[in-house]
Design an enzyme around this catalytic site. Structure first.
Site, PDB file in Angstrom:
ATOM      1  CB  CYS A 126      -0.934   0.014   1.199  1.00  0.00           C
ATOM      2  SG  CYS A 126      -1.942  -1.467   1.328  1.00  0.00           S
ATOM      3  CG  HIS A 180      -3.169   3.438   2.491  1.00  0.00           C
ATOM      4  ND1 HIS A 180      -3.697   2.994   1.301  1.00  0.00           N
ATOM      5  CD2 HIS A 180      -3.082   2.344   3.306  1.00  0.00           C
ATOM      6  CE1 HIS A 180      -3.930   1.696   1.391  1.00  0.00           C
ATOM      7  NE2 HIS A 180      -3.566   1.278   2.593  1.00  0.00           N
ATOM      8  CG  ASN A 240      -6.561  -1.111   1.455  1.00  0.00           C
ATOM      9  OD1 ASN A 240      -5.895  -0.638   0.529  1.00  0.00           O
ATOM     10  ND2 ASN A 240      -6.013  -1.575   2.559  1.00  0.00           N
TER      11      ASN A 240
END
Ligand code: UT7
Length: 356
Positions: free
Chosen positions: A111, A249, A279
């Site tokens: 990520c 994020h 996500n």
């Protein structure tokens, strides 16, 4: 001194939406649980592969920058869901962009990958090694999901985001970054049964899936993103009131809000779109950055902070001084948006296998 201005932004968010209610038809979960614990309402499921999504986001970013793909010297694709291990995904993106002039590599930092890639491409431009770069975060997380494991299955989605960087003499673009990795915790988030770590012959691998310790990641995410952001702000003498937008994020709304409160930022100073996409790993930051420009949340000269964490546990934060460009030179209509199947239809084989 050269700088790396962000002159183009693009995204590809697959058309098929998987809502929380859709998930509740085949896993023991509910919209109430997912919404209150994560902030996610729906996520996208892709009918095309990672490189294809990356290329579509890249084409839009190039069009908005008014740049031909042939003028790009470097393509970096941050991804942990590559189409193949060999060759890399970036070479497929180059092929889909019908060009042959760029260096191409994939960057694997889960990520945090896009921030790592942005820092890397910026450094190459600032050193004078390349003039123009296409930096992409693209993920097909749905491919790795075990649809019978409710704590992970509800979190992830597919998508891609991209930016074009161009060398300039004007001080703008990524001006500071703090990147790191907490390798003591590398076991708390991993994709199991994949890679040379597994014994292919004596003990054939079990099912591919994402394994994690959610609560431990949560605590470490808040700590590492907070510390990295504070370090970048201190190094650049930025006060809270100087920050126009934080683009974090998007892993969990509660993580974003904890970070936002820790940094004492207002809601207007924080970009949130997790409710729509879940996500998407390395794609969350470039998709959010792209949407922020599209929604008029970024103006010329703005101070943008970004922060992320991911498997490794990698972490990072960066400061971007936005240049002049906030309106697109050209636009690109993504014809490939059409998909006849629903998200559940796209996943039907995977769901059947996982629930057996
Ligand atoms: O980008 C990096 C990727 N990873 C992350 O970002 C993960 C970060 N962590 C998180 O976002 C949160 O820890 C989660 C959303 C994963 C979980 O939230 P939580 O508040 O930490 O819940 P929990 O794991 O403590 O679980 C609480 C309860 C448990 O039931 P019991 O033991 O209290 O009876 C779980 O079994 O919630 C249950 N549960 C669910 N219930 C309904 C777990 N997943 C679900 C679900 N639906 N999907």
């Amino acid at each position: 001194m050269q700088y790396a201005d962000i002159t183009g932004w693009g995204k590809y968010t697959p058309p098929a939406r998987l809502t929380n209610d859709d998930l509740a038809t085949f896993i023991d979960t509910s919209d109430e649980w997912i919404s209150s614990r994560t902030g996610i309402k729906e996520r996208r499921i892709s009918h095309i592969n990672t490189a294809h999504m990356a290329a579509l986001a890249g084409k839009q970013a190039l069009a908005r920058a008014g740049i031909d793909a042939d003028d790009i010297d470097l393509i970096i694709v941050a991804t942990c869901t590559p189409d193949n291990l060999v060759p890399n995904t970036a070479s497929k993106v180059q092929q889909l962009l019908s060009t042959n002039n760029s260096a191409c590599f994939d960057l694997s930092s889960a990520c945090t990958g896009f921030i790592y890639a942005l820092q890397n491409a910026t450094a190459q431009i600032r050193m004078g090694m390349v003039k123009k770069a296409l930096v992409i975060g693209a993920e097909r997380m749905s491919w790795f999901v075990n649809w019978s494991v409710r704590d992970t299955a509800v979190l992830f989605g597919d998508g891609a985001g991209a930016v074009v960087l161009e060398a300039t003499d004007i001080e703008c673009g990524l001006l500071e970054a703090k990147l790191g990795c907490d390798s003591n915790a590398r076991e708390i988030l991993n994709i199991v049964n994949f890679g040379t770590d597994m014994d292919r012959y004596e003990n054939p691998p079990g099912p591919l899936q994402i394994d994690f310790n959610g609560q431990d990641i949560f605590k470490r995410a808040v700590r590492s993103m907070g510390k990295a952001t504070e370090t970048v702000m201190a190094n650049t003498n930025l006060a809270v009131s100087d920050v126009d937008l934080l683009v974090p994020h998007q892993a969990n709304l509660r993580i974003i809000e904890t970070l936002q409160h820790k940094l004492k930022l207002s809601d207007e100073q924080c970009m949130v779109n997790i409710q729509k996409y879940g996500n998407t790993s390395a794609a969350t930051v470039p998709i959010a950055l792209c949407e922020a420009v599209e929604q008029g949340k970024i103006n010329p000269g703005n101070n943008i902070m970004s922060a992320a964490f991911g498997a490794g546990l990698t972490w990072g934060a960066c400061y971007i001084k936005w240049g002049d460009r906030v309106t697109a030179v050209n636009d690109y209509t993504q014809q490939e948006q059409q998909c006849e199947q629903s998200a559940k239809e796209l996943l039907s084989v995977a769901i059947k296998h996982c629930l057996q």
